[in-house]
Design an enzyme around this catalytic site. Structure first.
Site, PDB file in Angstrom:
ATOM      1  N   HIS A 152       7.869  -9.022   1.553  1.00  0.00           N
ATOM      2  CA  HIS A 152       8.689  -9.914   0.723  1.00  0.00           C
ATOM      3  C   HIS A 152       8.438 -11.374   1.104  1.00  0.00           C
ATOM      4  O   HIS A 152       8.152 -11.686   2.268  1.00  0.00           O
ATOM      5  CB  HIS A 152      10.167  -9.572   0.906  1.00  0.00           C
ATOM      6  CG  HIS A 152      11.062 -10.199  -0.109  1.00  0.00           C
ATOM      7  ND1 HIS A 152      10.914 -10.025  -1.464  1.00  0.00           N
ATOM      8  CD2 HIS A 152      12.155 -11.008   0.041  1.00  0.00           C
ATOM      9  CE1 HIS A 152      11.865 -10.679  -2.118  1.00  0.00           C
ATOM     10  NE2 HIS A 152      12.631 -11.287  -1.220  1.00  0.00           N
ATOM     11  N   HIS A 166      14.420 -16.509  -4.047  1.00  0.00           N
ATOM     12  CA  HIS A 166      13.424 -15.437  -4.115  1.00  0.00           C
ATOM     13  C   HIS A 166      13.765 -14.526  -5.280  1.00  0.00           C
ATOM     14  O   HIS A 166      14.850 -14.638  -5.894  1.00  0.00           O
ATOM     15  CB  HIS A 166      13.412 -14.643  -2.808  1.00  0.00           C
ATOM     16  CG  HIS A 166      14.706 -13.956  -2.510  1.00  0.00           C
ATOM     17  ND1 HIS A 166      14.798 -12.660  -2.055  1.00  0.00           N
ATOM     18  CD2 HIS A 166      16.010 -14.369  -2.617  1.00  0.00           C
ATOM     19  CE1 HIS A 166      16.047 -12.323  -1.868  1.00  0.00           C
ATOM     20  NE2 HIS A 166      16.811 -13.336  -2.206  1.00  0.00           N
ATOM     21  N   CYS A 186       8.617 -10.921  -6.235  1.00  0.00           N
ATOM     22  CA  CYS A 186       8.772 -12.051  -5.316  1.00  0.00           C
ATOM     23  C   CYS A 186       7.551 -12.964  -5.275  1.00  0.00           C
ATOM     24  O   CYS A 186       7.666 -14.188  -5.373  1.00  0.00           O
ATOM     25  CB  CYS A 186       9.111 -11.547  -3.915  1.00  0.00           C
ATOM     26  SG  CYS A 186       7.845 -10.518  -3.138  1.00  0.00           S
TER      27      CYS A 186
END
Length: 211
Positions: free
Chosen positions: A170, A182, A117
């Protein structure tokens, strides 16, 4: 006496002929004369109306003129990203994201062969904005200015954690209409909705990078 009769006849004849040969004013001439026969107050009122109409036209929002090629490009991005675009979005950002869609997830990666990510986010920011971000979602969180969820704009970063006391794990890039892009561990680079049960539950905060 005869002379007087002759002069009178000539005068009557001249008057009779002048009636037929007199040039009558045309409708256009009459209109023109009436147009200029206005008072100063009427002139000022007419100027005010024209001035206000012109100003309103200049102040009115103008639609962006797009070429046929631009329209096709935006339509392509709209379909590939699943977004409803209004054709004012940054095409460079849309292009960069579209190129990465489908890239597989790879922990510690930051290439189109595989990326995590933060690797994906840092690559997009470098490519589109020329900004270098650290390859860590936790570190990125310290590099942004906080933004309320209701004030999110395209390009803002969004962060997730698994509850109070848990670290950020994240990060993604906000697009529009509640959607973000993402690199997910279960599917790679993709577009998801913040309103989905999972991401709504673990959403933590949003931030804006000074561009």
């Amino acid at each position: 006496m005869m002379k007087s009769y002759i002069l009178s006849a000539l005068a009557l004849g001249s008057a009779f002929l002048s009636f037929f040969y007199e040039v009558q004013p045309t409708a256009a001439t009459t209109y023109s004369e009436e147009a200029y026969n206005i008072t100063p107050a009427e002139q000022f009122q007419e100027w005010t109306l024209e001035h206000n109409s012109s100003a309103a036209l200049n102040d009115a929002p103008r639609e962006r003129n797009l070429s046929y090629k631009d329209s096709l490009t935006y339509n392509y991005y709209s379909q590939s990203l699943g977004l409803k675009l209004d054709y004012t979005e940054d095409p460079k950002l849309l292009e960069a994201i579209s190129d990465w869609i489908g890239t597989p997830y790879r922990s510690g990666g930051s290439t189109q062969r595989g990326t995590d990510c933060s690797g994906f986010v840092s690559k997009i920011y470098k490519q589109v904005y020329g900004i270098t971000l650290t390859h860590s979602s936790r570190s990125m969180f310290n590099e942004v200015s906080r933004v309320a969820k209701t004030d999110l704009e395209t390009g803002d970063l969004i962060f997730f954690r698994r509850g109070p006391g848990h670290p950020i794990y994240h990060v993604g890039i906000y697009l529009k209409d509640g959607k973000f892009v993402h690199s997910a561990s279960n599917g790679g680079v993709m577009v998801n909705s913040l309103m989905s049960a999972y991401y709504k539950k673990y959403f933590y905060a949003a931030g804006r990078v000074d561009i």
